[in-house]
Design a protein around this motif. Structure first.
Motif, short mmCIF file in Angstrom:
data_model
loop_
_atom_site.label_atom_id
_atom_site.label_comp_id
_atom_site.label_asym_id
_atom_site.label_seq_id
_atom_site.Cartn_x
_atom_site.Cartn_y
_atom_site.Cartn_z
N ALA A 21 34.16 42.21 53.26
CA ALA A 21 35.51 41.99 53.81
C ALA A 21 35.85 43.70 54.48
CB ALA A 21 36.78 42.84 52.51
N VAL A 22 35.13 44.42 54.61
CA VAL A 22 35.53 45.42 55.89
C VAL A 22 34.81 44.55 57.16
CG1 VAL A 22 34.55 47.60 56.96
CG2 VAL A 22 35.43 47.23 54.30
N ARG A 23 33.93 44.39 57.23
CA ARG A 23 33.29 43.77 57.99
C ARG A 23 33.77 42.36 58.62
NH1 ARG A 23 28.19 44.06 55.37
NH2 ARG A 23 27.91 41.85 54.65
N ALA A 24 34.60 41.89 57.69
CA ALA A 24 35.14 41.00 58.75
C ALA A 24 36.39 41.44 59.25
CB ALA A 24 35.59 39.68 56.78
N GLY A 25 37.36 42.66 58.93
CA GLY A 25 38.29 42.78 59.42
C GLY A 25 39.59 43.62 58.49
N ALA A 26 39.08 43.57 57.67
CA ALA A 26 40.48 43.84 56.33
C ALA A 26 40.94 44.97 56.92
CB ALA A 26 40.03 43.38 55.28
N ASP A 27 42.12 45.46 56.87
CA ASP A 27 42.96 46.37 56.40
C ASP A 27 42.73 47.01 55.40
OD1 ASP A 27 43.50 46.13 59.42
OD2 ASP A 27 45.68 45.95 59.12
N ALA A 28 42.45 46.75 54.26
CA ALA A 28 42.70 46.88 53.00
C ALA A 28 41.59 46.20 52.49
CB ALA A 28 44.05 46.73 52.55
N VAL A 29 40.95 47.11 51.58
CA VAL A 29 40.20 46.17 50.83
C VAL A 29 41.02 46.73 49.03
CG1 VAL A 29 38.41 45.81 49.36
CG2 VAL A 29 38.31 45.86 51.44
N ILE A 30 40.91 45.32 48.59
CA ILE A 30 41.65 45.03 47.06
C ILE A 30 41.04 45.16 45.78
CG2 ILE A 30 43.90 45.01 45.19
CD1 ILE A 30 45.00 43.73 47.69
N LEU A 31 40.19 46.16 45.54
CA LEU A 31 39.63 45.42 44.21
C LEU A 31 39.83 45.06 42.56
CD1 LEU A 31 37.31 48.95 45.01
CD2 LEU A 31 36.62 46.49 45.69
N ASP A 32 39.53 43.66 42.49
CA ASP A 32 40.45 43.94 41.64
C ASP A 32 39.58 43.56 39.92
OD1 ASP A 32 42.35 42.41 39.86
OD2 ASP A 32 41.83 40.08 40.96
N LEU A 33 40.29 44.50 39.02
CA LEU A 33 39.84 44.86 37.87
C LEU A 33 40.34 43.58 36.51
CD1 LEU A 33 39.30 48.75 37.44
CD2 LEU A 33 37.77 47.02 37.65
N GLU A 34 41.84 43.05 37.02
CA GLU A 34 42.73 42.19 36.28
C GLU A 34 41.79 40.67 36.17
OE1 GLU A 34 47.56 40.99 36.00
OE2 GLU A 34 47.06 41.22 37.76
N ASP A 35 42.90 39.62 37.12
CA ASP A 35 42.38 38.39 36.61
C ASP A 35 41.38 37.57 36.58
OD1 ASP A 35 44.98 38.26 35.77
OD2 ASP A 35 46.14 36.82 37.36
N SER A 36 40.89 38.19 38.41
CA SER A 36 39.11 37.85 38.62
C SER A 36 38.21 38.66 37.63
CB SER A 36 39.05 38.23 40.32
OG SER A 36 38.77 39.60 40.58
N VAL A 37 38.18 39.20 36.82
CA VAL A 37 36.87 39.68 36.01
C VAL A 37 37.10 38.87 34.38
CG1 VAL A 37 36.15 41.79 35.34
CG2 VAL A 37 37.47 41.62 37.31
N PRO A 38 36.37 38.11 34.18
CA PRO A 38 36.34 38.17 32.57
C PRO A 38 36.55 38.92 32.41
CG PRO A 38 34.61 36.80 34.37
CD PRO A 38 35.38 38.20 35.26
N PRO A 39 36.31 38.79 30.52
CA PRO A 39 36.94 39.91 29.65
C PRO A 39 36.08 41.15 29.60
CG PRO A 39 38.37 38.25 29.29
CD PRO A 39 37.96 37.93 30.00
N GLY A 40 34.57 39.36 29.42
CA GLY A 40 33.33 40.13 29.50
C GLY A 40 32.85 41.17 30.50
N LEU A 41 33.27 41.34 31.23
CA LEU A 41 32.55 41.86 32.70
C LEU A 41 33.08 42.77 32.61
CD1 LEU A 41 31.48 39.10 34.53
CD2 LEU A 41 30.05 40.36 33.64
N LYS A 42 34.65 43.29 32.00
CA LYS A 42 35.03 44.77 32.68
C LYS A 42 34.86 45.85 32.47
CE LYS A 42 39.10 42.41 32.67
NZ LYS A 42 40.00 42.04 33.61
#
Length: 296
Positions: A21-42
């Protein structure tokens, strides 16, 4: 919080994705612990998120690092904050907000974990997400709920929480969400928050549609956009950056006004247009934004 044009969601358990994401030029990265992470991988996601924050702090200190924790009505949020409130974290994107209460609860938790991490109290900002009907109704009190609030992120996505809550039928034109997007911009500005954020465009391959969506939201007053794919970063960064021709014009306007002011005048005739201090304040804000982007 500095102006953010592009904020890219990254599943927190995906090692190396934040660097992409940084290499692609994003001003900010949002590390998502909510919807994109299955319960077993929290648990794994928290470990990876903490390591990613540490890494980005060293390798890319100019990139804003945010985390979306799990909501307060889950069993996860306490462990989330314990793992990620650390040097290098700039703020939290708050999910499932209904009113000021959730903002205040997260603010209190942040103070606790900042003390535990030997961080200055109040250094971690929050961006509440307006994705519930109650949050859209209460957006003014949410924006003003606590000094930690740096912006609001208003959701306008198809088939997501907000569309289910409100019951609208999504269109690319966005008339069905125009009222509450406008209301969110006003809530931000009234609370002194200069950079409201909107999200998001889900049609991955439709870059023309993305540009039209972003341009419409920029004209409405939004300053940045949440994204779900790195291919959208370049377009969004371009849309939310001031037009170079406008910046050059504003620089000339400022120069003309300052010359008039030096001669004891409160207004100037600039390229056939009457301008005074109100116009120049706008011009200075746009020039400052452009310079902050160019200096990154």
């Amino acid at each position: 919080m500095r102006p953010l044009r592009s904020l890219l969601f990254v599943p927190a358990h995906r090692e190396g994705w934040a660097d992409k994401a940084v290499r692609a030029g994003a001003d900010a990265v949002i590390l998502d612990l909510e919807d994109s992470v299955p319960p077993g991988l929290k648990d794994q996601a928290r470990i990876v998120a903490a390591a990613t924050i540490d890494s980005l702090r060293t390798t890319n200190p100019d990139v804003t690092v945010l985390v979306r924790p799990n909501a307060l009505d889950t069993e996860y949020f306490g462990k989330d904050l314990a793992a990620v409130v650390r040097p290098g974290l700039d703020g939290l994107l708050l999910p499932k907000v209904y009113g000021a209460r959730e903002v205040l609860d997260f603010a209190a938790l942040l103070t606790h974990f900042e003390i535990e991490a030997c961080l200055p109290k109040g250094c971690t900002e929050v961006i509440p997400t307006l994705e519930t009907a109650k949050s859209l109704v209460n957006c003014e009190e949410i924006a003003a709920a606590h000094p930690r609030v740096a912006s609001l992120m208003v959701a306008a996505a198809r088939d997501a929480d907000v569309s289910r809550e409100v019951g609208f039928e999504w269109t690319a034109e966005g008339l069905e969400t125009l009222h509450y997007r406008s209301k969110a911009v006003l809530a931000c500005r009234a609370a002194g928050l200069a950079h409201p954020i909107v999200g998001l465009w889900q049609e991955i391959a439709d870059l023309d549609g993305l540009r039209q969506f972003a341009e419409g939201n920029r004209r409405l007053g939004f300053a940045g956009q949440v994204l779900i794919h790195p291919s959208h970063i370049e377009t969004v960064n371009d849309v939310y950056a001031p037009n170079p021709e406008i910046v050059d014009r504003f620089r000339r306007m400022i120069e003309a006004f300052e010359k008039a002011q030096a001669n004891g005048q409160a207004a100037a005739l600039f390229e056939g247009e009457h301008v005074d201090i109100a116009h120049v304040k706008t011009a200075r804000g746009v020039v400052a934004l452009a310079e902050s982007i160019n200096n990154r």
